[in-house]
Enzyme design. Sequence first.
Site, PDB file in Angstrom:
ATOM      1  N   LYS A   1      20.472   5.781   2.754  1.00 50.03           N
ATOM      2  CA  LYS A   1      20.781   6.123   4.146  1.00 50.03           C
ATOM      3  C   LYS A   1      21.446   4.964   4.889  1.00 50.03           C
ATOM      4  O   LYS A   1      21.868   5.113   6.037  1.00 50.03           O
ATOM      5  CB  LYS A   1      19.504   6.565   4.854  1.00 50.03           C
ATOM      6  CG  LYS A   1      18.971   7.876   4.296  1.00 50.03           C
ATOM      7  CD  LYS A   1      17.580   8.183   4.773  1.00 50.03           C
ATOM      8  CE  LYS A   1      17.097   9.473   4.124  1.00 50.03           C
ATOM      9  NZ  LYS A   1      17.007   9.381   2.654  1.00 50.03           N
TER      10      LYS A   1
ATOM     11  N   LYS B   1      10.534   4.308   7.421  1.00 53.28           N
ATOM     12  CA  LYS B   1      11.527   5.071   6.668  1.00 53.28           C
ATOM     13  C   LYS B   1      11.728   6.503   7.173  1.00 53.28           C
ATOM     14  O   LYS B   1      12.618   7.193   6.705  1.00 53.28           O
ATOM     15  CB  LYS B   1      11.122   5.133   5.186  1.00 53.28           C
ATOM     16  CG  LYS B   1      10.871   3.783   4.540  1.00 53.28           C
ATOM     17  CD  LYS B   1      10.446   3.938   3.089  1.00 53.28           C
ATOM     18  CE  LYS B   1      10.074   2.605   2.462  1.00 53.28           C
ATOM     19  NZ  LYS B   1       8.783   2.085   2.955  1.00 53.28           N
TER      20      LYS B   1
ATOM     21  N   LEU C   1      10.278  11.132  -5.493  1.00 52.87           N
ATOM     22  CA  LEU C   1       9.371  12.280  -5.467  1.00 52.87           C
ATOM     23  C   LEU C   1       7.937  11.833  -5.266  1.00 52.87           C
ATOM     24  O   LEU C   1       7.475  10.907  -5.925  1.00 52.87           O
ATOM     25  CB  LEU C   1       9.478  13.056  -6.775  1.00 52.87           C
ATOM     26  CG  LEU C   1      10.765  13.860  -6.968  1.00 52.87           C
ATOM     27  CD1 LEU C   1      10.808  14.419  -8.377  1.00 52.87           C
ATOM     28  CD2 LEU C   1      10.863  14.984  -5.956  1.00 52.87           C
TER      29      LEU C   1
ATOM     30  N   SER D   1       6.528  10.449  -2.682  1.00 55.99           N
ATOM     31  CA  SER D   1       6.247   9.349  -1.759  1.00 55.99           C
ATOM     32  C   SER D   1       5.715   9.905  -0.445  1.00 55.99           C
ATOM     33  O   SER D   1       5.877  11.089  -0.129  1.00 55.99           O
ATOM     34  CB  SER D   1       7.506   8.521  -1.510  1.00 55.99           C
ATOM     35  OG  SER D   1       8.493   9.312  -0.879  1.00 55.99           O
TER      36      SER D   1
ATOM     37  N   GLY E   1       0.799  -1.220   0.000  1.00 56.72           N
ATOM     38  CA  GLY E   1       0.000   0.000   0.000  1.00 56.72           C
ATOM     39  C   GLY E   1       0.831   1.269   0.000  1.00 56.72           C
ATOM     40  O   GLY E   1       0.293   2.365  -0.145  1.00 56.72           O
TER      41      GLY E   1
END
Length: 637
Positions: free
Chosen positions: A405, A363, A444, A446, A286
């Site tokens: 990261k 995240k 971009l 998200s 999702g």
Amino acid sequence: MRRRMVSLCLLLVDAAIVAFVPFIALYLRFEGTVDNRYFELIFKYLPEIVLIRLAIFYLFGLYQRLWRYASIHELLGIIFAVTISSLVISVYMNIISANIPRSISIISWLLVIILVGASRLFIRILHFIRQKQQEESSHILIVGAGDAGAMIAREINQRYCDTKKLIGFIDDDKYKHNQMLFGVKILGDSQDITPIAAKYKVNEIIIAIPSLSGSQLREIIRGCKKTGCTVKIVPGIYELMEGKVTVNQLRDVDLEDLLRREPVTLDLEQIASCLTGKRVLITGAGGSIGSELCRQIAKLSPSELALLGKGENSIYEIDRELREKYSGLTIKPIIADVRDKNRINDIFTRLKPEVIFHAAAHKHVPLMESQPVEAVRNNIFGTKTVAEAADKAGTGIFIMISTDKAVNPTSVMGATKRVAELVIQNINSVSNTRFAAVRFGNVLGSRGSVVPLFKKQIAKGGPITITHPDMKRYFMTIPEATQLVLQAGTLASGGEVFVLDMGEPVKIVDMASDLIELSGLERGQDIEIKFTGLRPGEKLFEELLTAEEGTTSTKHEKIFVANLKSVDVQQFQMGLEDLRRASSSEEIISILGKLVPSYYKAREKYCDVCINTAKSDVKVDPTGVPVQQQAEHTFAS
């Protein structure tokens, strides 16, 4: 030529009116019962009657007037012309002794005035309607006289001619200038947009060059903005994968357009061979990346597509979307938590997925920094649970979505994702399943990303808050990232950490300035940008590789394999057990530092700066709440 055609048409209409009026007058005079001898007389002298009428009409200039601007003066001209022609006809009838009642001449005079006047009034009304339609219609200028521009022009002419008027094209190819395309000229190049728009009263500009780079598009948009016109754009390459361009696909220019990257070349045949007819399962289905993976994979006709996620609303939305678009596809929505070992094992035992894309993860850097327990449980042990279940179920390929990261991590989130990479590499060494990870930067649009946040701040009137003026990030569009993930899956032999070519990093300040400009506002005048200071765990610059790692190229020009150092398996397993038992944040951070040695070094380097900045540079937003305490007001990675 056109005026002559109009005059000829009016002459024919007048001839018909003049020819039929005497018979109508007879019918009215005798109330429907007309002696045949009167009909015979009219038939006998009808050519003379018509000729006299039309000759006098011509002498009075009824065929040399612009009837679309008709007024009382033109109506008086009709009355005089009809009156004189009626008198001439009456005199002529008396001379030849035609025994026709005088009342017929009077009735004919009145009818001719009414009908000829009505025909001219019809022209005036028709012109008024057309003029109104033209005023209400958009005057369109298309930038790009290529395939996409031609498709848009064809559709405007065929389907939107009542509401849109195509003025011409703009194209930087000098060879095309002054050439005709769909009946309109290619008027000039992108430097001429402003004067051309003013000259032709353009109110809408369509940019129809999907292959434009971000810098080229930015330059064209600057020119378009000077005109004050509405600017629409044909979607980029990734949005046009399914076919031709239509007017319905046109949309406002967005930030993704200004950051356009070179189109990715995919080996669709190879990707299809790995997914078509296979049972595919996606965790985090999702989410932004997970849902786009679902869309891309659904196109390739898997035998079964399982959508696994913890949030019921997001799973419901992507499930409904796919069912509407792919009615023949077997879709299985599943609500489950990747940390629930028994539930995951039961699902995998029943479904036996052949390909798994693991996109489920926490995240958000600041949130995970303050809640390391959740980051460890979800990102590390959730990944471990899913990977072990895939191994038991005999899955063929397992691809984990990682992040930039994870390189020299300064944040808990980054460290947990690096440990997750080590988890799947460790399992790969003892499994028949091919495990691999794909590492890339920000996408971009998200959830939690900077673009939606900046848009909200602009809508509120600002300010836009950024942690540091020098902060840079790598960005990809969601479709590009997911397509490269699928391609990387075809290259996996097991144990790789793939790194995607993210291009050049983008300054967050520049992104904010572009968004302000796209909103029709000016930085500093309408919307301010405020800098709030780095937060714990944040970097100024993200890294895709460490200097020690390096990369190995693959068959695909934008996909590389990181050359990662091997780890002691026994010590790694002991570290995972310590993490599982850890309860405090300090203990978790300490263990993460042992599992990922670069985490300690990088954290010491960055966090002192972050903490000092946070103490000395706390700003207050219009609500009175310190900006440092509001996660939504600062850059969310």
